[in-house]
Design an enzyme around this catalytic site. Structure first.
Site, PDB file in Angstrom:
ATOM      1  N   LYS A 280      21.898  33.693  65.161  1.00 29.65           N
ATOM      2  CA  LYS A 280      20.962  32.664  64.738  1.00 29.65           C
ATOM      3  C   LYS A 280      20.805  32.718  63.214  1.00 29.65           C
ATOM      4  O   LYS A 280      20.599  33.778  62.633  1.00 29.65           O
ATOM      5  CB  LYS A 280      19.604  32.896  65.414  1.00 29.65           C
ATOM      6  CG  LYS A 280      18.671  31.692  65.400  1.00 29.65           C
ATOM      7  CD  LYS A 280      17.486  31.928  66.314  1.00 29.65           C
ATOM      8  CE  LYS A 280      16.650  30.660  66.440  1.00 29.65           C
ATOM      9  NZ  LYS A 280      15.507  30.832  67.367  1.00 29.65           N
ATOM     10  N   GLU A 367       5.737  29.372  81.324  1.00 30.15           N
ATOM     11  CA  GLU A 367       4.367  28.886  81.270  1.00 30.15           C
ATOM     12  C   GLU A 367       3.649  29.006  82.611  1.00 30.15           C
ATOM     13  O   GLU A 367       2.449  29.323  82.662  1.00 30.15           O
ATOM     14  CB  GLU A 367       4.344  27.430  80.801  1.00 30.15           C
ATOM     15  CG  GLU A 367       4.800  27.218  79.371  1.00 30.15           C
ATOM     16  CD  GLU A 367       6.306  27.084  79.212  1.00 30.15           C
ATOM     17  OE1 GLU A 367       6.772  26.894  78.072  1.00 30.15           O
ATOM     18  OE2 GLU A 367       7.023  27.158  80.235  1.00 30.15           O
ATOM     19  N   ARG A 395       3.600  22.041  81.700  1.00 30.35           N
ATOM     20  CA  ARG A 395       4.518  22.698  82.637  1.00 30.35           C
ATOM     21  C   ARG A 395       3.785  23.608  83.623  1.00 30.35           C
ATOM     22  O   ARG A 395       4.375  24.070  84.591  1.00 30.35           O
ATOM     23  CB  ARG A 395       5.564  23.501  81.863  1.00 30.35           C
ATOM     24  CG  ARG A 395       6.161  22.739  80.686  1.00 30.35           C
ATOM     25  CD  ARG A 395       7.325  23.467  80.085  1.00 30.35           C
ATOM     26  NE  ARG A 395       8.536  23.185  80.840  1.00 30.35           N
ATOM     27  CZ  ARG A 395       9.700  23.783  80.637  1.00 30.35           C
ATOM     28  NH1 ARG A 395       9.797  24.727  79.714  1.00 30.35           N
ATOM     29  NH2 ARG A 395      10.754  23.476  81.351  1.00 30.35           N
TER      30      ARG A 395
END
Length: 633
Positions: A280, A367, A395
């Site tokens: 990344k 979540e 969610r």
């Protein structure tokens, strides 16, 4: 290479690996320079340059379907599919979207802003392909962090069971928005260090085939050796046991490795999982060295130093104010714990985690689990603080309803980024939480007018012992008001009058209070007296104050930076209906019945007519030409 002139990815087909390396360098330079001005998800995109180029060279988009999970790593894909000339409008009002957008390009076949959806979408596309008898490749690209989402595991299970032809690209950069956590992350860590196993297995199979057959015994022995090799070389064999052919790990920055494995995957029947290791932020030192997710998504920055370009804020951030108030209270109450679904940095919980590591739980991109875990903690007399963005709370709807509200548990939900959030657009606008939480029995829902009231609301929530309570707060910084040294509690369901008035009343809260006060001041110059009420408790309503307004018989204007359908204004209308107060004139202002796209918050408010000018105009239309009589007069 002139990236702005690219029309489609076909030009990649004839390029050599050396030319592709030069292209990769050009793309990274372009991204670093472009995003320094606009901001955006620079870290994820610098990490997938070679992977994206390789996919477009080996496969044929849009016939072959690329599904970018979450979607914030799709910038390189956008460049290669002819949108480079629009990059100076990225994430800006009416400009290029920061996520895949189906109406933006035929190459964007799946829209995403929330994680862990690509595999389910890919399964649907693969099923449709097989029903129609076509032959396109389906290629979801999913990150290692997204695999902690339960939906991704449900899809893996189904895909493996159905044996659908599909190539799942697992982009493993060891980070999502924050460092990944959990057993799956640990398993992938073991895979990273295991090296290739597919090629060793194939070599052994080749050798077995060259041995002259001596009955079935030797063949059976060979098969057992091959199976044992799997477990020896790849710890757990998780993906193979799920029904996938596992390839990798592969160096995601080596074209030679990528092409070799992608071509092998094309020839393999059934579902394949290609495990690609990427870095990344590759190619830009500040992003590469980031260990906590700061460079996942940024505003503008200085290229030479990596310093972020931010205006000096006199006020604390809302996220910081809330988390630090919880931290302050946690010093006096050992029952207080904090839970976040992979957002410790965004929710400013680093300080809490450092001071109370045993009471801080980052559950990963999960979540639903976060909400139900909070419920479990509450059953044991703990005081859980669930820090979650409004867009991600969507969610966990069933878990909040079924596990928290139904059991009437003392969970404090901090709803971060409530209201319009701007550049991330329609997948992230926090405008639905009032509508989907207001109808939940036992739920208390509130929003402060400023950060001083905000810290008192946090204290109110922690001290509240009669069930679930949630506080909405916006993105960004507070107003810079002075903070009281002593925390206090606010009576549940109480509103306050911010400006007196006898001709009409505005009921509003949070970010829209300012425009209400400004509109009332403007109308004062015209001889009209408008009351402004801080309706800080969205649920329950302040019935006492509402009854006083009904007795006066004056018109009501409700304002909310949230959807109108089922929102705060709807609750006021319901109350008036139940009181049979049909003579009271009511107007509502808020978010219309549509998805709000990306752009600055001010531009979006202007577009939907949620401004002080429109508030004043609505009041002029609402105000009676003659004084109104109250009920019973």
């Amino acid at each position: 290479m002139d990236l702005l002139s690219i029309k489609n990815p076909a030009f990649l087909k004839g390029m050599s690996n050396a030319e592709l390396e030069e292209l990769s360098a050009d793309i990274r330079t372009f991204l670093i320079e472009s995003l320094a001005n606009s901001g955006g998800h620079i870290g994820p995109n610098l990490g997938v340059v070679e992977l994206t180029v390789a996919l477009h060279k080996v496969f044929d988009s849009p016939k072959d379907k690329f599904l970018w999970d979450v979607g914030h790593q799709s910038y390189v894909h956008k460049l290669l599919t002819g949108r480079g000339a629009e990059f100076d409008t990225l994430r800006q009002y009416k400009g290029l979207c920061g996520f895949p957008k189906r109406n933006e390009s035929e190459h964007d076949v799946w829209e995403t802003g929330h994680s862990s959806t690509s595999l389910s979408g890919a399964m649907g596309m693969a099923a449709a392909r097989d029903i129609k008898g076509t032959d396109e490749y389906i290629l979801p690209v999913i990150g290692d962090g997204a695999l902690t989402g339960g939906m991704a595991l449900e899809a893996l299970n189904h895909i493996g069971d159905e044996k659908k032809d599909m190539i799942v690209i697992l982009n493993d950069n060891e980070m999502s928005i924050a460092p990944n956590v959990g057993a799956i992350h640990t398993m992938l860590g073991r895979l990273r260090t295991a090296g290739k196993y597919q090629w060793v297995k194939d070599e052994l199979e080749y050798l077995f085939k060259r041995i002259p057959a001596v009955g079935g015994k030797l063949a059976a022995t060979a098969e057992r050796i091959k199976d044992s090799l799997k477990y020896l070389l790849v710890s757990g064999m998780f993906f193979e046991e799920m029904g996938f052919t596992y390839l990798g790990p592969v160096d995601g920055h080596s074209y030679e490795d990528l092409f070799e494995n992608l071509e092998y995957a094309k020839k393999t029947k059934g579902p394949v999982l290609l495990h690609v290791i990427t870095k990344k932020g590759k190619g830009y030192k500040p992003a590469e060295s980031d260990k906590i997710g700061t460079w996942h998504g940024t505003g503008p920055y200085k290229i030479d130093t990596g310093d972020f370009v931010k205006p000096t804020a006199a006020a604390p951030s809302w996220s910081g104010l809330v988390s630090e108030t919880v931290r302050k209270l946690a010093r006096e109450d050992e029952r207080i714990v904090a839970i976040t679904p992979a957002m410790p940095v965004g929710s400013k919980l680093e300080g809490f985690a450092k001071e109370f590591p045993e009471r801080m739980f980052d559950v990963g991109i999960a979540e639903q689990h976060a909400a139900t875990m909070a419920a479990g903690l509450a059953t044991q007399d703990m005081k859980p603080f669930l820090a979650i963005y409004s867009t991600f709370l969507q969610r966990a709807y069933d878990q909040v309803l079924h596990d928290i509200c139904r059991q009437n548990l003392n969970v404090f939900i901090g709803i971060d980024r409530a209201g319009l959030v701007g550049a991330d657009g329609e997948t992230h606008q926090g405008v639905f939480d009032i509508a989907f939480m207001r109808h939940m029995p036992n739920m208390v829902l509130m929003m402060p007018k400023d950060e001083n009231e905000g810290q008192h609301m946090v204290n109110t929530a922690i001290q509240y012992n009669d069930g679930p309570i949630a506080m909405r707060f916006p993105r960004g910084n507070g107003l810079g008001v002075k903070l009281d040294e002593q925390l206090k509690t606010i009576p549940i369901g109480s509103w306050e009058v911010l400006r007196p008035g006898k001709d009409a009343v505005i009921l509003t809260f949070g970010t829209t209070i300012k425009m209400a006060l400004q509109a009332a001041e403007e109308l004062q110059k015209e001889g009209k007296s408008v009351r402004v009420v801080n309706a800080r408790f969205i649920k329950p309503l302040d019935e006492g104050m509402l009854n006083e307004i009904l007795a006066e018989g004056i018109p009501i204007l409700t304002i909310e930076e949230a959807v109108l359908q089922g929102g705060f204004g709807s609750s006021v209308l319901e109350y008036l209906h139940d009181k049979k107060a049909s003579h009271i004139k009511v107007e509502r202002m808020g978010i219309p019945d549509e998805f709000i796209e990306h752009g600055s918050v001010d531009a979006l408010l202007e577009e939907i007519g949620l401004t002080k000018t429109q508030v004043a105009e609505t009041l002029r239309d609402l105000l009676p030409s003659a004084p109104r009589k109250g009920i019973g007069s």
